[in-house]
Design an enzyme around this catalytic site. Structure first.
Site, mmCIF file in Angstrom:
data_model
loop_
_atom_site.group_PDB
_atom_site.id
_atom_site.type_symbol
_atom_site.label_atom_id
_atom_site.label_comp_id
_atom_site.label_asym_id
_atom_site.label_seq_id
_atom_site.Cartn_x
_atom_site.Cartn_y
_atom_site.Cartn_z
ATOM 1 N N ALA A 9 0.727 -1.117 -0.181
ATOM 2 C CA ALA A 9 0.167 0.243 -0.256
ATOM 3 C C ALA A 9 0.624 1.113 0.215
ATOM 4 C CB ALA A 9 -1.027 -0.071 1.231
ATOM 5 N N ASP A 58 1.551 -6.683 10.641
ATOM 6 C CA ASP A 58 3.009 -5.961 10.474
ATOM 7 C C ASP A 58 3.748 -7.591 9.983
ATOM 8 O OD1 ASP A 58 5.376 -5.615 11.470
ATOM 9 O OD2 ASP A 58 4.401 -4.513 13.307
ATOM 10 N N SER A 82 10.741 3.490 5.515
ATOM 11 C CA SER A 82 11.666 4.031 3.767
ATOM 12 C C SER A 82 12.057 5.378 4.329
ATOM 13 C CB SER A 82 10.602 3.795 2.896
ATOM 14 O OG SER A 82 9.940 4.934 2.436
ATOM 15 N N THR A 121 18.135 -1.239 -1.785
ATOM 16 C CA THR A 121 18.383 0.313 -1.912
ATOM 17 C C THR A 121 20.400 0.758 -2.222
ATOM 18 O OG1 THR A 121 18.159 2.663 -1.214
ATOM 19 C CG2 THR A 121 18.578 0.696 0.808
ATOM 20 N N ASP A 122 20.519 1.234 -3.362
ATOM 21 C CA ASP A 122 21.298 2.109 -3.393
ATOM 22 C C ASP A 122 21.944 1.919 -2.205
ATOM 23 O OD1 ASP A 122 19.982 4.087 -3.815
ATOM 24 O OD2 ASP A 122 21.346 5.059 -5.695
ATOM 25 N N TYR A 145 18.715 4.518 8.918
ATOM 26 C CA TYR A 145 17.401 3.864 7.039
ATOM 27 C C TYR A 145 18.773 2.658 6.473
ATOM 28 C CZ TYR A 145 15.977 3.140 2.861
ATOM 29 O OH TYR A 145 15.158 2.830 2.146
ATOM 30 N N LYS A 149 18.978 -1.630 6.058
ATOM 31 C CA LYS A 149 18.541 -2.004 4.965
ATOM 32 C C LYS A 149 19.840 -3.089 4.761
ATOM 33 C CE LYS A 149 15.494 -1.818 1.980
ATOM 34 N NZ LYS A 149 13.876 -2.797 2.528
ATOM 35 N N ARG A 209 21.751 12.532 -6.898
ATOM 36 C CA ARG A 209 21.066 11.059 -6.781
ATOM 37 C C ARG A 209 20.904 11.090 -8.200
ATOM 38 N NH1 ARG A 209 22.588 11.653 -2.622
ATOM 39 N NH2 ARG A 209 21.413 11.395 -0.653
#
Ligand code: NAD
Ligand code: DAU
Length: 332
Positions: A9, A58, A82, A121-122, A145, A149, A209
């Site tokens: 979502a 969850d 995120s 993620t990079d 963060y 990850k 970025r």
């Protein structure tokens, strides 16, 4: 195929659910989402009800994960905290969801004997001055963060190595497009520009970025799911690198606003200067980004302009409180 899409979502997850069901008319998807501030039922509107269902839960809840996975062929895990700025303020939830939650899904996939695709993620590679990261670049995350990850990725690798799990990792660069929460740079700039509000640029705005239109990422995920090998990592980088200030100026021009809205504010703590992701391995599976930044940003600005009902309620709720706390004093 029946897919369990966790975090479906949210921004990328919901784009993926739409993309996958449009392109695989015989497939079914179960979305499992905790519906944090980032999860929105609006993102799942218009999906075929007979092929898509929703479980509000969850990923850290082992029993629900085990039950929901029954009958599914694959898990695609988008569920995560995120946002880098929120991780700097309060890292705890990031470690719980992004590390422990990943472990719970890996266990559920292993018990059910199914494939697990981890969306990463990079940022796990850290910042790079020149050149681009490849899949064999060392992991060197900078923020709570990206460290959480990276922790998730390490557990995936350990499950591959130790148990021979059928699990893969895709690491993407900065995504943008419809359904992205306005805490992130591009939607924040678009909405502030449309309202004539100041645009907060961290530091000098020269950070770079590697922008990837979200639907291009969705097509890469399907290619990796279909052709990728267990135990492998696949990078998915966008076609364009831009400084933040270039992105901001492009959006201001598209919105017919003046550059005087640009407000340089205190820099993000530990701010990574540049991300750049080499995607040769994923291109070797037959994937290629189709949408340039020029095209993607136009589609994105138009989408926000045309969908005020999507962001209207958002801007007045939890986000308003967050925004005041994050930017109130900085923007004066
Ligand atoms: P998002 O914040 O928009 O969405 C995250 C979703 O996960 C939300 O729907 C939220 O409700 C759900 N969620 C959070 N905690 C949960 C939990 N404990 N259990 C179940 N659901 C939970 O994030 P996004 O930008 O769509 O990112 C999706 C994934 O892609 C994340 O794993 C992120 O690390 C990764 N990623 C994002 C980008 C990007 O540019 N946005 C780039 C590379 C990788
Ligand atoms: O690189 C992939 C990552 O991209 C994902 O893993 C993350 O989930 C996603 O949030 C994104 O992280 P970034 O920190 O790069 O994205 P964000 O939109 O927060 O910021 C992009 C750049 O813009 C970054 O250099 C910080 C800057 N910025 C951001 C905000 C919100 C500003 O200058 N002002 C702002 O108000």
């Amino acid at each position: 195929m029946k897919l369990l899409v966790t975090g479906g979502a949210g921004f990328i997850g919901s784009n993926y659910v739409h993309h996958h069901l449009e392109n695989h008319p015989d497939d079914q998807i179960v979305v499992l989402d905790k519906m944090t501030y980032a999860g929105r039922l609006e993102n799942l509107e218009g999906l075929p009800e007979d092929r898509c269902s929703m479980v509000e839960a969850d990923i850290c809840d082992r029993e629900t994960a085990r039950q929901t996975v029954e009958g599914c062929d694959t898990i695609v895990n988008f569920a995560a905290e995120s946002h880098v700025d929120r991780s700097i303020e309060a890292p705890g939830e990031f470690i719980t969801t992004d590390v422990f939650g990943t472990y719970v899904l890996l266990e559920a996939a292993r018990d059910a004997g199914i494939r697990h695709l981890q969306i990463s993620t990079d940022e796990v590679y850290g910042s790079i001055e020149k050149g681009s990261f490849t899949e064999s670049s060392p992991i060197d995350p900078s923020s709570p963060y990206s460290a959480s990850k990276a922790g998730g990725d390490m557990i995936v690798s350990a499950f591959n190595h130790t148990y021979g799990a059928d699990s893969l990792i895709v690491r993407a660069s900065n995504n943008y497009g419809p359904n992205q929460h306005p805490e992130k740079l591009i939607p924040l700039v678009v909405l502030n520009a449309l309202h004539g509000d100041p645009i907060p640029v961290y530091g000098n705005g020269l950070q770079v970025r590697n922008w990837l239109f979200v639907r291009d990422f969705c097509s890469a995920i399907d290619v990796v799911l279909e052709k990728g090998e267990a135990g492998q990592v696949y990078n998915v980088g966008g076609p364009d690198e831009k400084t933040n200030i270039e992105v901001v100026k492009t959006i201001l021009e598209m919105a017919g606003q003046d550059e005087s809205l640009i407000t340089h504010v205190e820099d993000r703590l530990g701010h990574d200067l540049r991300y750049s992701l080499g995607s040769e391995k994923t291109k070797g599976l037959g994937w290629e980004a189709q949408v340039s930044f020029e095209e993607g940003i136009e589609r994105t600005v138009n989408w926000y302009r045309d969908n005020p009902e999507w962001w209207g309620a958002l801007r007045s709720g939890e986000y308003r409180e967050y925004y005041e706390k994050q930017y109130g004093t900085k923007l004066g």
